[in-house]
Design a protein around this motif. Sequence first.
Motif, PDB file in Angstrom:
ATOM      1  N   SER A  85      41.514  42.724  47.936  1.00 31.36           N
ATOM      2  CA  SER A  85      41.109  42.547  46.544  1.00 31.36           C
ATOM      3  C   SER A  85      42.268  41.970  45.757  1.00 31.36           C
ATOM      4  O   SER A  85      43.430  42.274  46.025  1.00 31.36           O
ATOM      5  CB  SER A  85      40.691  43.888  45.945  1.00 31.36           C
ATOM      6  OG  SER A  85      40.385  43.745  44.576  1.00 31.36           O
ATOM      7  N   ASP A  87      42.372  42.381  42.302  1.00 33.44           N
ATOM      8  CA  ASP A  87      42.651  43.317  41.210  1.00 33.44           C
ATOM      9  C   ASP A  87      41.962  44.675  41.364  1.00 33.44           C
ATOM     10  O   ASP A  87      41.952  45.465  40.433  1.00 33.44           O
ATOM     11  CB  ASP A  87      42.250  42.690  39.870  1.00 33.44           C
ATOM     12  CG  ASP A  87      40.775  42.306  39.821  1.00 33.44           C
ATOM     13  OD1 ASP A  87      40.013  42.708  40.719  1.00 33.44           O
ATOM     14  OD2 ASP A  87      40.399  41.584  38.879  1.00 33.44           O
ATOM     15  N   THR A  89      38.758  45.167  41.720  1.00 39.30           N
ATOM     16  CA  THR A  89      37.346  45.123  41.340  1.00 39.30           C
ATOM     17  C   THR A  89      36.555  44.117  42.171  1.00 39.30           C
ATOM     18  O   THR A  89      35.337  44.053  42.053  1.00 39.30           O
ATOM     19  CB  THR A  89      37.193  44.740  39.847  1.00 39.30           C
ATOM     20  OG1 THR A  89      37.730  43.435  39.652  1.00 39.30           O
ATOM     21  CG2 THR A  89      37.894  45.748  38.959  1.00 39.30           C
ATOM     22  N   ASP A  90      37.231  43.336  42.989  1.00 35.28           N
ATOM     23  CA  ASP A  90      36.548  42.349  43.811  1.00 35.28           C
ATOM     24  C   ASP A  90      36.826  42.642  45.289  1.00 35.28           C
ATOM     25  O   ASP A  90      37.641  43.483  45.622  1.00 35.28           O
ATOM     26  CB  ASP A  90      36.999  40.933  43.441  1.00 35.28           C
ATOM     27  CG  ASP A  90      38.512  40.770  43.535  1.00 35.28           C
ATOM     28  OD1 ASP A  90      39.213  41.790  43.653  1.00 35.28           O
ATOM     29  OD2 ASP A  90      38.994  39.632  43.474  1.00 35.28           O
ATOM     30  N   ARG A  91      36.116  41.964  46.147  1.00 30.31           N
ATOM     31  CA  ARG A  91      36.276  42.175  47.588  1.00 30.31           C
ATOM     32  C   ARG A  91      36.180  40.823  48.287  1.00 30.31           C
ATOM     33  O   ARG A  91      35.245  40.071  48.068  1.00 30.31           O
ATOM     34  CB  ARG A  91      35.201  43.125  48.093  1.00 30.31           C
ATOM     35  CG  ARG A  91      35.349  43.513  49.550  1.00 30.31           C
ATOM     36  CD  ARG A  91      34.311  44.550  49.954  1.00 30.31           C
ATOM     37  NE  ARG A  91      34.647  45.874  49.472  1.00 30.31           N
ATOM     38  CZ  ARG A  91      35.289  46.805  50.169  1.00 30.31           C
ATOM     39  NH1 ARG A  91      35.672  46.556  51.391  1.00 30.31           N
ATOM     40  NH2 ARG A  91      35.536  47.976  49.635  1.00 30.31           N
TER      41      ARG A  91
END
Length: 114
Positions: A85, A87, A89-91
Amino acid sequence: MPGGCIASKLGGMNGTLLLLLMAGVVVALWLDALSARELAGRRSLQLCEEAGLQLLDQSVVLQRIWLERVNGRLVFSRKYRFDVSFDGTDRHRGSISMSGRRVINFALPQREPT
């Protein structure tokens, strides 16, 4: 000597030694696989830290394994995948390929320009 099992053809003691040898080979391969996965995990974490990425789930998953000849010796080559990720919050998907204990290739996602 027609029919019969391997142990009876080889004699009781020889059959037992053969089974122990086979079990030893299986255990050695299993321990080698665990060691390679641990090394791939450490190296993946290091690559992610250097790129400013967060390694998610702290694990790598074996994607592919094959045998290849390196300097005249047969070695297991493996490709692992993992999630990262930017930050938290993403993948995104990353991968690392190893030949024996040596990293031969890796892929990490790139941030899109803003």
